[in-house]
Design an enzyme around this catalytic site. Structure first.
Site, PDB file in Angstrom:
ATOM      1  N   HIS A 305      22.753  -2.663 -17.687  1.00 34.31           N
ATOM      2  CA  HIS A 305      22.830  -1.394 -17.565  1.00 34.31           C
ATOM      3  C   HIS A 305      22.308  -1.326 -19.019  1.00 34.31           C
ATOM      4  O   HIS A 305      22.761  -1.321 -19.751  1.00 34.31           O
ATOM      5  CB  HIS A 305      24.301  -1.163 -17.506  1.00 34.31           C
ATOM      6  N   ASP A 362      25.378  -3.025  -9.505  1.00 36.03           N
ATOM      7  CA  ASP A 362      24.200  -3.442  -8.372  1.00 36.03           C
ATOM      8  C   ASP A 362      24.320  -5.010  -7.613  1.00 36.03           C
ATOM      9  O   ASP A 362      23.881  -4.965  -6.231  1.00 36.03           O
ATOM     10  CB  ASP A 362      22.562  -3.072  -9.047  1.00 36.03           C
TER      11      ASP A 362
END
Length: 427
Positions: A305, A362
């Site tokens: 991330h 995600d």
């Protein structure tokens, strides 16, 4: 007040230093150009604070995420999504009476104006639901012109409740349009997540029974997506809103920003990657090796991330829901096996661990949506429903700020210098 000094050429200027609640430090540069003729250049705003905000605290190095001071882990364990909406928008957890009044108001606005249903006939059947979502949300401003004054607190509040209530209905209608099924009206006897699932999957010919684990998983996903400070779509909502655009228009712009595959579309990209591995004989090792190869353009979607250098706390929360769903399912979809194999590699392979490339929100959200039966094109739509209260909170915070002004970034011009005009006959 703390100050800092900046030397530009032969000039030295004093800068105010802003210290946040969690000891974040920022240099205030608003007068830099006026005093020195110089601006800052920060492509992608990776080191630029655009605002002060009291909504969400994020510490990527330590894996911390808090809404209005409350750890995301505690909210996910003890609240439903509507309660978190109230917290983000109004600043405090509601009392029982406040929460019930809020729920009642949301229920009163779940239906769409009947003329809006005709909009869906104008979209191609294969239209992406994010395009429909953004278009219809913007069009709401033409149907609800009684609540467009950004300076009227009561009108803004009505607009907020309408958006929270209607976004699931708009989203579910876009799915029904894509599969050629009748549009299902909302049911106000169901809770927020139950209502969305029944609008998605119910048909007039038979009763629809939903799995409570699906409802719980969806509730968790909406909570962990509810806000994430100054990300691309939230910054878009703030920027559009800074021009005094109404809330419908501002949220429509945020939905468009979220649609990008580098932002909210990342969970779609994650499932597409898993499907690619399946088509290649489920060769997980091949794709892990490709991801490690610096000369290969392939990268594993759903890992790492931009902000979190530690484990994404949102991923920790929904991993449990993901494991629960997969353990109760008939495992006839190889995608779930591939996902678990990749997860095991990422959590144990030194290459991934040393670089902080853990499975992110995600990765798990894509797998959960797949398990629930949500089609891939609807993944980002669910993200938008979850992110809505965060967008609203930032939009209202910006308008209440005494320092609010229209957003207008500067630039460094790199084009041609002054040129002499040549008539078309001599070019």
């Amino acid at each position: 007040m703390k100050t800092g000094k900046l030397t530009v050429g032969d000039k030295e200027i004093e800068l105010s230093v802003k210290v946040g609640t969690e000891n974040e430090i920022g240099l205030e540069l608003g007068k830099l150009r006026k005093e020195t003729g110089v601006i800052t250049l920060d492509p992608g705003f990776v080191n630029t604070g655009s605002t002060e905000s009291a909504i969400t605290f994020l510490n990527g190095e330590e894996g911390v995420l808090r809404y209005r001071g409350y750890p995301i882990e505690e909210l996910a364990a003890n609240c439903d999504f509507v309660e978190v909406c109230y917290l983000l928008i109004y600043g405090d957890l509601p009392t029982e009476t406040e929460l019930e009044n809020f729920r009642d108001s949301i229920r009163a606005h779940t239906m769409l104006h009947e003329d809006i249903r005709s909009f869906y006939n104008g979209f191609p059947r294969d239209a992406h639901p994010m395009a429909i979502l953004s278009s219809v949300v913007c069009a709401l401003s033409t149907f609800y012109q009684d609540a467009l004054d950004v300076d009227d607190e009561d009108q803004v509040n009505t607009c907020v409740h309408r958006l929270i209530a209607k976004l699931p209905t708009i989203a579910a209608y876009s799915y029904k349009k894509s599969v050629g099924q009748p549009l299902i009206y909302p049911r106000n006897d169901l809770n927020y997540c139950e209502n969305f699932l029944q609008m998605m999957f119910a048909v007039p010919t038979e009763p629809y029974e939903m799995d409570p684990d699906f409802v719980q998983a969806l509730n968790l996903l909406l909570i962990v997506h509810a806000d994430h400070e100054q990300n691309c779509s939230t910054s878009t909502v703030r920027m559009v809103g800074s021009a005094n655009a109404n809330l419908f228009a501002s949220i429509s712009a945020g939905i468009a920003a979220l649609w990008g595959p580098l932002h909210g579309g990342a969970n779609e990209a994650c499932v597409a990657m898993l499907e690619r591995i399946i088509e290649d004989d489920c060769n997980v090792k091949k794709y892990v090796d490709m991801a490690k190869d610096k000369s290969d353009s392939f990268r594993l979607m759903g890992f790492g991330h931009r902000v979190y250098k530690n484990y994404d706390p949102r991923a920790l929360i929904i991993k449990k829901a993901c494991d629960k769903l997969l353990s109760k399912m008939d495992r006839d979809d190889p995608l779930f096996d591939i996902a678990q194999s990749l997860e095991e590699v990422a959590l144990n392979d030194p290459y991934f661990v040393e670089r902080g490339l853990y499975p992110n929100v995600d990765f798990y959200s894509g797998v959960i949506y797949r398990a629930i039966g949500i089609p891939v094109q609807m993944f980002t739509v669910l993200f938008a429903i979850g992110r809505l209260p965060g967008w609203v909170a930032h939009w209202t915070e910006m308008h209440k700020s005494p320092s609010a002004r229209i957003c207008r970034p500067r630039q460094i011009y790199t084009g041609p210098g002054a040129r002499e005009f040549v008539s078309i006959a001599h070019r």
